[in-house]
Write a protein that holds these residues in place. Structure first.
Motif, mmCIF file in Angstrom:
data_model
loop_
_atom_site.group_PDB
_atom_site.id
_atom_site.type_symbol
_atom_site.label_atom_id
_atom_site.label_comp_id
_atom_site.label_asym_id
_atom_site.label_seq_id
_atom_site.Cartn_x
_atom_site.Cartn_y
_atom_site.Cartn_z
ATOM 1 N N GLN A 85 -4.158 -10.877 -10.101
ATOM 2 C CA GLN A 85 -3.836 -10.502 -8.726
ATOM 3 C C GLN A 85 -2.697 -11.306 -8.114
ATOM 4 N N ASP A 102 -0.639 0.804 -12.103
ATOM 5 C CA ASP A 102 -1.659 0.604 -11.100
ATOM 6 C C ASP A 102 -1.934 -0.886 -11.006
ATOM 7 N N GLN A 103 -2.545 -1.318 -9.925
ATOM 8 C CA GLN A 103 -2.921 -2.725 -9.817
ATOM 9 C C GLN A 103 -4.193 -3.019 -10.592
ATOM 10 N N ALA A 104 -4.844 -1.963 -11.084
ATOM 11 C CA ALA A 104 -6.158 -2.129 -11.700
ATOM 12 C C ALA A 104 -6.149 -3.155 -12.819
ATOM 13 N N LYS A 113 -17.295 -6.333 -5.134
ATOM 14 C CA LYS A 113 -16.131 -5.785 -4.422
ATOM 15 C C LYS A 113 -14.846 -6.045 -5.199
ATOM 16 N N TYR A 114 -14.772 -7.215 -5.809
ATOM 17 C CA TYR A 114 -13.577 -7.550 -6.582
ATOM 18 C C TYR A 114 -13.443 -6.612 -7.775
ATOM 19 N N GLU A 163 -14.620 -3.569 -8.059
ATOM 20 C CA GLU A 163 -14.246 -2.237 -7.555
ATOM 21 C C GLU A 163 -12.764 -2.185 -7.191
ATOM 22 N N SER A 164 -12.259 -3.272 -6.619
ATOM 23 C CA SER A 164 -10.847 -3.303 -6.212
ATOM 24 C C SER A 164 -9.902 -3.302 -7.412
ATOM 25 N N CYS A 165 -10.412 -3.728 -8.563
ATOM 26 C CA CYS A 165 -9.572 -3.810 -9.755
ATOM 27 C C CYS A 165 -9.589 -2.529 -10.589
ATOM 28 N N GLY A 209 0.797 -1.220 0.000
ATOM 29 C CA GLY A 209 0.000 0.000 0.000
ATOM 30 C C GLY A 209 0.827 1.266 0.000
ATOM 31 N N SER A 264 -7.398 3.878 -10.501
ATOM 32 C CA SER A 264 -7.621 5.131 -9.779
ATOM 33 C C SER A 264 -6.683 6.210 -10.315
#
Length: 592
Positions: free
Chosen positions: A41, A35-37, A577-578, A580-582, A10, A585
């Motif tokens: 994973q 980004d991790q987007a 949620k997964y 959104e996490s991907c 983070g 940003s």
């Protein structure tokens, strides 16, 4: 390569890369590339080195302008290269939106936004996300149409790959010239049918560029994973061929074997270079090529045609939402289309599939509730011999009907959909006829840009005495009629394709299936609240588009897993949620 523990992921977005021999800083090193987007994973983090100092300020992926902190200016050789003030990304955004609002001409706003994208990518996407309702018509329809028409005159620097007939036999080499290797979404056009504007040849590049901007802003696909491509096989637009500023091949369009061989080489090269899971979105191909390409490569590649499938999905969602106000199931309604091209037939087929899904009746049976009108009138059985193959399923038993107005009076549809790219065709007589036998006629004027819209929102509400449920392809302002304010909806593909793309990427889909499109439509329709419906809206507000895209992505991914077409295993427990996490940003990261 620096290996990071989970605890440090983070905080350690960037580190300073030192030359092992000299100990001199080599620039910002972004541990996760960008980004991790939308990344798998479970891969090992990697590093990318970028130059410091003056070069850093000219790198759109990492430039932050006046938002570089004092510490960053010291660490990355930026002292003296920037004015002394340090400001926040929010203040930068505030200044830019203020400046954009000073422009009276939409094309000037478009050019200003493209300039921003080329110098500060994260700020461009932050601005677009935070002001999506205001800026969507600038980066997408209707302004992008004018930008394509004038692309040669406003062209500054390339924003994608141009693959022309000159590159035949070398397309794989051309793809390798693109600096990014991990491509997840390609939007490709040959420029033959740009919006409702016709053949714009090589200048159709504005469409893939605009679509991919929305993939990142609205769907969260990271920008470096997006690749806009134009296939240039010439143009039949005489005006462009004579234009000294035209940027494409100056020759008539290649057709037949020459065309199909180039496209086949392109499709093979994309799969060879980027793998099985890269999504290829066909955009603004002419009818005869669009259907053929989708049929030919739908079984071998992850392909999606936004004009056929994306439009169909977003319109079906609007219809499903509208029925909450009109009443009755979808199978109890009758549909009439003005326009029987790729958009019209694509929408019709998806509506027929939804009817079939709900009633378990064969799709051949549910098609009979749907009628199409083309330039020669109502499509009926007696015309079968002269019809193009994609129109034949819609030829029903009926006497010939010549005009749209006569078709409306004869068929008495509850839903009227325009997709012919011909403006002003939903006349006062047509709308009044719809209102004469429907308490709440559903009228969808989908053709783009605004000049090609079948009718305006004001016309639809006025001529129906405020009873119409209206949505259009291009945006219209709210309308006041008899003291009541009506908010016209926009049946904009931007509701659908970013979420579909995200769902395909996060599930590792290998093929697109019609059931995924139905899943996307259902997810979008579920986002329309009772409050929206009370205002006459059959689509949710665009300000919530990232949340909407996550819901659509989750539904699409769920269907992908259900069909056994997903390669990212195991399936995440909570797909919303997964998703959104991907999502990418655009918030600035701290460089050390």
């Amino acid at each position: 390569m620096e290996r990071l523990t989970e605890e440090r992921k983070g905080e350690a977005d960037s580190v300073l890369d030192l030359d092992p021999k000299s100990g001199v800083a080599g620039g910002v090193q972004d541990v996760y590339g960008e980004d991790q987007a939308t990344e798998e994973q479970f891969i090992t983090p990697w590093t990318v080195s970028v130059a410091s100092g003056y070069s850093l300020l000219r790198d759109p992926h990492h430039n932050k302008g006046l938002a570089f902190s004092e510490k960053e200016r010291d660490a990355h050789y930026l002292r003296g290269l920037l004015p002394p003030v340090c400001i926040s990304q929010e203040l930068q955004e505030k200044k830019l939106i203020h400046n954009l609002r000073q422009y009276q001409v939409p094309l000037q706003r478009y050019m200003a936004l493209m300039d921003l994208q080329e110098r500060n990518e994260k700020l461009f996407y932050k601005l677009l996300i935070e002001n999506v309702e205001e800026l969507l018509p600038v980066v997408y329809t209707p302004t992008v149409g004018e930008a394509c028409q004038k692309y040669g005159g406003i062209f500054r620097r390339p924003q994608g790959l141009y693959i022309s007939l000159k590159e035949k036999g070398k397309i794989l080499e051309v793809l390798k010239n693109w600096p990014e290797r991990r491509i997840q979404v390609i939007v490709v056009t040959d420029g033959e049918r740009i919006l409702g504007l016709g053949d714009l040849g090589c200048q159709g590049m504005g469409i893939p560029v605009g679509k991919l901007s929305l993939y990142s802003a609205l769907g969260g696909i990271r920008p470096s994973a997006c690749l806009p491509i134009t296939i240039d096989v010439g143009t039949n637009n005489e005006q462009l061929l004579k234009d000294e500023f035209y940027i494409g091949l100056r020759q008539r369009r290649a057709t037949g074997k020459e065309y199909s061989e180039l496209l086949h080489e392109f499709m093979r090269a994309v799969k060879q270079n980027y793998g099985e899971k890269v999504l290829i979105q066909f955009e603004d191909f002419a009818n005869h090529n669009a259907f053929e390409l989708l049929a030919k490569y739908g079984t071998t590649h992850l392909v999606f045609n936004d004009d056929i499938q994306g439009t169909a999905s977003v319109v079906l969602a609007g219809v499903v939402a509208a029925l909450k106000l009109v009443g009755g199931t979808i199978t109890e309604h009758t549909f009439l289309f003005f326009g029987a091209g790729e958009a019209g037939t694509g929408i019709a087929e998806l509506i027929a599939l939804e009817m079939s899904k709900q009633t378990k009746a064969p799709v051949e049976e549910t098609r009979k509730k749907i009628w199409l009108v083309d330039s020669k009138g109502l499509i009926v059985k007696s015309r079968m011999e002269s019809l193009q193959h994609f129109k034949k399923p819609w030829a029903h038993e009926h006497e010939p009907v010549g005009s749209l107005l006569d078709a409306v009076k004869t068929i008495k549809p509850t839903v009227l959909i325009g997709s012919a790219g011909v403006g002003k065709t939903f006349t006062k007589e047509v709308v009044e006829a719809m209102a004469s036998f429907n308490e709440k006629p559903v009228i969808l004027a989908l053709s783009n840009p605004t000049s090609q819209s079948e009718c305006t929102a004001e016309e639809a509400y006025t001529w129906s005495k405020g009873r119409a449920l209206f949505a259009s392809g291009s945006p219209f302002d709210p309308v006041e009629h008899n003291g009541k304010i009506y908010l016209p909806g926009q049946a904009n593909n931007a509701y659908i394709f970013p979420g579909i793309g995200l769902g395909l990427v996060i599930s590792g889909a290998i093929r697109v299936h019609d059931e995924m499109l139905l899943a996307a439509s259902e997810a979008l329709a579920q986002q329309v609240t009772q409050e929206n419906l009370d205002e006459g809206l059959i689509y949710p507000p665009f300000k919530n588009i990232r949340n909407i895209s996550a819901q659509i992505a989750a539904n699409v991914a769920a269907k992908t897993y259900e069909l056994g077409l997903a390669s990212h295993l195991p399936r995440p427990a909570d797909l919303v949620k997964y998703a959104e996490s991907c999502m990418y940003s655009p918030v600035y990261r701290s460089y050390r």
